[in-house]
Write an enzyme that holds these catalytic residues in place. Sequence first.
Site, mmCIF file in Angstrom:
data_model
loop_
_atom_site.group_PDB
_atom_site.id
_atom_site.type_symbol
_atom_site.label_atom_id
_atom_site.label_comp_id
_atom_site.label_asym_id
_atom_site.label_seq_id
_atom_site.Cartn_x
_atom_site.Cartn_y
_atom_site.Cartn_z
ATOM 1 N N MET A 31 0.850 -1.197 0.000
ATOM 2 C CA MET A 31 0.000 0.000 0.000
ATOM 3 C C MET A 31 0.884 1.245 0.000
ATOM 4 O O MET A 31 0.459 2.329 0.400
ATOM 5 C CB MET A 31 -0.930 -0.001 1.221
ATOM 6 C CG MET A 31 -1.883 -1.195 1.203
ATOM 7 S SD MET A 31 -3.437 -0.873 2.021
ATOM 8 C CE MET A 31 -2.898 -0.517 3.668
ATOM 9 N N GLY A 37 11.088 -2.955 5.557
ATOM 10 C CA GLY A 37 10.360 -4.230 5.493
ATOM 11 C C GLY A 37 9.985 -4.544 4.051
ATOM 12 O O GLY A 37 10.264 -5.641 3.534
ATOM 13 N N HIS A 38 9.375 -3.562 3.370
ATOM 14 C CA HIS A 38 9.029 -3.757 1.958
ATOM 15 C C HIS A 38 10.300 -3.961 1.119
ATOM 16 O O HIS A 38 10.314 -4.771 0.194
ATOM 17 C CB HIS A 38 8.302 -2.529 1.402
ATOM 18 C CG HIS A 38 7.021 -2.198 2.086
ATOM 19 N ND1 HIS A 38 6.866 -1.094 2.885
ATOM 20 C CD2 HIS A 38 5.817 -2.824 2.088
ATOM 21 C CE1 HIS A 38 5.637 -1.039 3.352
ATOM 22 N NE2 HIS A 38 4.976 -2.089 2.898
ATOM 23 N N GLN A 62 -10.240 -2.614 2.292
ATOM 24 C CA GLN A 62 -9.776 -3.279 3.519
ATOM 25 C C GLN A 62 -9.777 -2.338 4.721
ATOM 26 O O GLN A 62 -9.337 -2.723 5.803
ATOM 27 C CB GLN A 62 -8.401 -3.909 3.308
ATOM 28 C CG GLN A 62 -7.246 -2.932 3.144
ATOM 29 C CD GLN A 62 -5.976 -3.643 2.727
ATOM 30 O OE1 GLN A 62 -5.822 -4.096 1.595
ATOM 31 N NE2 GLN A 62 -5.011 -3.770 3.637
ATOM 32 N N LYS A 151 5.298 -9.921 9.511
ATOM 33 C CA LYS A 151 4.730 -8.900 10.409
ATOM 34 C C LYS A 151 3.199 -8.989 10.396
ATOM 35 O O LYS A 151 2.555 -8.885 11.433
ATOM 36 C CB LYS A 151 5.223 -7.535 9.934
ATOM 37 C CG LYS A 151 4.394 -6.365 10.325
ATOM 38 C CD LYS A 151 4.880 -5.766 11.615
ATOM 39 C CE LYS A 151 4.015 -4.612 12.072
ATOM 40 N NZ LYS A 151 3.153 -4.043 11.067
ATOM 41 N N ASP A 152 2.614 -9.174 9.190
ATOM 42 C CA ASP A 152 1.159 -9.325 9.071
ATOM 43 C C ASP A 152 0.839 -10.818 9.079
ATOM 44 O O ASP A 152 0.416 -11.396 8.070
ATOM 45 C CB ASP A 152 0.652 -8.664 7.790
ATOM 46 C CG ASP A 152 0.893 -7.165 7.806
ATOM 47 O OD1 ASP A 152 0.568 -6.521 8.818
ATOM 48 O OD2 ASP A 152 1.437 -6.639 6.828
ATOM 49 N N GLN A 155 -2.640 -12.040 7.991
ATOM 50 C CA GLN A 155 -2.798 -11.847 6.537
ATOM 51 C C GLN A 155 -2.118 -12.981 5.764
ATOM 52 O O GLN A 155 -2.666 -13.508 4.788
ATOM 53 C CB GLN A 155 -2.204 -10.494 6.154
ATOM 54 C CG GLN A 155 -2.093 -10.247 4.666
ATOM 55 C CD GLN A 155 -1.728 -8.804 4.357
ATOM 56 O OE1 GLN A 155 -2.595 -7.944 4.413
ATOM 57 N NE2 GLN A 155 -0.482 -8.517 4.035
ATOM 58 N N SER A 187 6.827 -0.493 10.270
ATOM 59 C CA SER A 187 5.444 -0.395 9.801
ATOM 60 C C SER A 187 5.242 0.992 9.222
ATOM 61 O O SER A 187 5.809 1.974 9.729
ATOM 62 C CB SER A 187 4.486 -0.597 10.983
ATOM 63 O OG SER A 187 3.194 -0.104 10.658
ATOM 64 N N SER A 188 4.411 1.076 8.188
ATOM 65 C CA SER A 188 4.112 2.398 7.611
ATOM 66 C C SER A 188 3.414 3.266 8.646
ATOM 67 O O SER A 188 3.448 4.486 8.572
ATOM 68 C CB SER A 188 3.223 2.244 6.379
ATOM 69 O OG SER A 188 3.827 1.362 5.470
HETATM 70 O O1 PAF Z 1 -0.050 -5.779 3.554
HETATM 71 C C1 PAF Z 1 -0.495 -4.839 2.876
HETATM 72 O O2 PAF Z 1 0.138 -3.798 2.702
HETATM 73 C C2 PAF Z 1 -1.879 -4.971 2.254
HETATM 74 O O3 PAF Z 1 -2.759 -5.618 3.101
HETATM 75 C C3 PAF Z 1 -1.852 -5.634 0.864
HETATM 76 C C4 PAF Z 1 -1.378 -7.074 0.938
HETATM 77 C C5 PAF Z 1 -0.944 -4.850 -0.056
HETATM 78 C C6 PAF Z 1 -3.251 -5.642 0.250
HETATM 79 O O4 PAF Z 1 -3.740 -4.355 0.062
#
Ligand code: PAF
Length: 285
Positions: A31, A37-38, A62, A151-152, A155, A187-188
Amino acid sequence: MMKVIKTITALQEEIKAYKQANKTIGLVTTMGALHEGHASLIKAASEENDVAVVSVFVNPTQFGPTEDLDSYPRTLDADCRLAEGMGADVVFAPTPQEMYPSADMTWVEVTGNITKVLCGATRPIHFRGVATVVAKFFNLVQPDKAYFGQKDAQQVQVLQRMVRDLFFPLELRVMPIIREADGLAKSSRNTYLSAAERQSALILSQSLRAVQDSFAQGERTTAKLLEQVTNQIKTEPMAVIDYVSLYQLPDLTECPVQLSGRSLLAVAVKFGNTRLIDNVILEDK
Ligand code: PAF
């Protein structure tokens, strides 16, 4: 030179060319507001595949009605620079209209405990939004491998379930949590924290490290492990606990009185208006 693509038509042309050239594709869905992390996910995607595609899309479906959709940080230029530096070949940054052209639409919903517990308890539409948008990205990009951060943790479990149930022909790669030097999970949403809240938030990683030590020393009683984390977090006056929970992996079912197998200890705690999550996996080696 990395390409920034904004339309589905242009993305599909690019993907078609990759497929015709037999190139393997790694996908990192994000996002935006990219951090280290990304960066670790993009680096892995570019190293393990011929091409790496990064999606940058603040997914409206979401977010609950009272959540931070409007204030969520949007930093596309900086995101593109970071993605390119990590070896991305394409950043796909569509508009909401491009991804959701009509109010009548198809949802992807994973049912069961896996989406009801932890964050699902207070964010009832969240995982339906995540599964739906990730399924759209999987269909558009047709990746060989897709990268997500531990981290998620919930998810990850939900998406693993979706990949299995819908037979997506790809490998889901789960990469370790990246932390600041003092332990705070990247985290963002960390940018929302005041200096005092950021300092208080260290209690999350500290309490999780302490419970890992107890587990390593042989503590297996579920209630005791939960109590230890809860009590430690409560020593921090700014921390307001949403949950401190232990569930069995992979389907997030209730833990027995004595832990066995692989379990997820996950926490969600508010500091001021910012809700942070963190977790560890407890398992016998
Ligand atoms: O983890 C995230 O940043 C979001 O939940 C994702 C997987 C990009 C879906 O919008």
